[in-house]
Design an enzyme around this catalytic site. Structure first.
Site, mmCIF file in Angstrom:
data_model
loop_
_atom_site.group_PDB
_atom_site.id
_atom_site.type_symbol
_atom_site.label_atom_id
_atom_site.label_comp_id
_atom_site.label_asym_id
_atom_site.label_seq_id
_atom_site.Cartn_x
_atom_site.Cartn_y
_atom_site.Cartn_z
ATOM 1 C CG ASP A 1 61.649 47.202 16.775
ATOM 2 O OD1 ASP A 1 60.639 47.746 16.282
ATOM 3 O OD2 ASP A 1 62.433 47.808 17.540
ATOM 4 C CB CYS B 1 62.727 50.150 14.828
ATOM 5 S SG CYS B 1 63.821 51.573 14.738
ATOM 6 C CB THR C 1 63.727 56.205 16.493
ATOM 7 O OG1 THR C 1 64.686 55.141 16.377
ATOM 8 C CG2 THR C 1 63.447 56.499 17.956
ATOM 9 C CG HIS D 1 70.884 63.210 -5.184
ATOM 10 N ND1 HIS D 1 71.127 64.486 -4.718
ATOM 11 C CD2 HIS D 1 70.269 63.370 -6.390
ATOM 12 C CE1 HIS D 1 70.681 65.374 -5.608
ATOM 13 N NE2 HIS D 1 70.149 64.714 -6.625
ATOM 14 C CG HIS E 1 73.794 61.875 -7.881
ATOM 15 N ND1 HIS E 1 74.112 62.749 -6.863
ATOM 16 C CD2 HIS E 1 73.018 62.560 -8.763
ATOM 17 C CE1 HIS E 1 73.544 63.920 -7.108
ATOM 18 N NE2 HIS E 1 72.882 63.837 -8.257
HETATM 19 C C1 RB5 Z 1 62.330 49.717 20.996
HETATM 20 O O1 RB5 Z 1 61.825 50.089 22.235
HETATM 21 C C2 RB5 Z 1 63.069 50.886 20.359
HETATM 22 O O2 RB5 Z 1 64.226 51.161 21.072
HETATM 23 C C3 RB5 Z 1 63.370 50.560 18.922
HETATM 24 O O3 RB5 Z 1 62.204 50.273 18.246
HETATM 25 C C4 RB5 Z 1 64.030 51.677 18.113
HETATM 26 O O4 RB5 Z 1 63.348 52.870 18.280
HETATM 27 C C5 RB5 Z 1 65.472 51.813 18.246
HETATM 28 O O5 RB5 Z 1 66.115 52.610 17.569
#
Ligand code: RB5
Length: 146
Positions: free
Chosen positions: A7, A64, A66, A97, A132
């Protein structure tokens, strides 16, 4: 062939991963995002994961903010085993695994240098099979029961 997706938050890390893949002559398909304009990780995850389940790519790397949202989305795609990793051990063992076919990274969690090391080990580690395989088959069965 590796599928890449992100993203807006993951876009800069995806670009860094592209540079690494190019330096190693590893072919990839960039499924976007193509800039930092706000976009939605479920859409980006689906586009990228379809390259894997459709057989065009062997594995994917998704980024993304996180790594979590995009991994949740990826794991909704039938046939995908996505692992959100921020340490070397997890990136290695999810191949050995879990036979993970998608690595998810948090661009706001880890630096580019660490992320590239995770990509390297993820792409270069083989599934161990054996006991596994039974568990990975159970994941598929679980998916098919839903
Ligand atoms: C975008 O702001 C953020 O929410 C997205 O990149 C991600 O971290 C969501 O899990």
């Amino acid at each position: 062939m590796i599928a890449l997706g992100s993203d807006h938050a993951g876009f800069p890390l995806k670009e860094a991963i592209k540079k690494y893949l190019e330096s190693e002559n590893i072919e990839y398909i960039d499924c976007g995002a193509y800039n930092t304009d706000s976009c939605d990780y479920p859409i980006q995850a689906e586009k990228t994961c379809l390259k894997v389940v459709g057989g065009e790519c062997d594995k994917a790397v998704l980024c993304c903010g996180t790594g979590i949202g995009i991994s949740m989305a990826a794991n909704k795609v039938k046939g995908i085993r996505a692992a959100c990793c921020s340490d070397y051990f997890s990136a290695k063992y999810t191949r050995m695994h879990n036979n993970a076919n998608v690595l998810c990274l948090g661009a706001r969690v880890i630096g580019e240098g660490a992320a590239i090391e995770l990509v390297k080990v993820f792409l270069n580690t083989e599934f161990e099979g054996g006991r596994h395989q039974r568990r990975v088959d159970q994941l598929t069965e679980l998916e098919n029961r839903q």
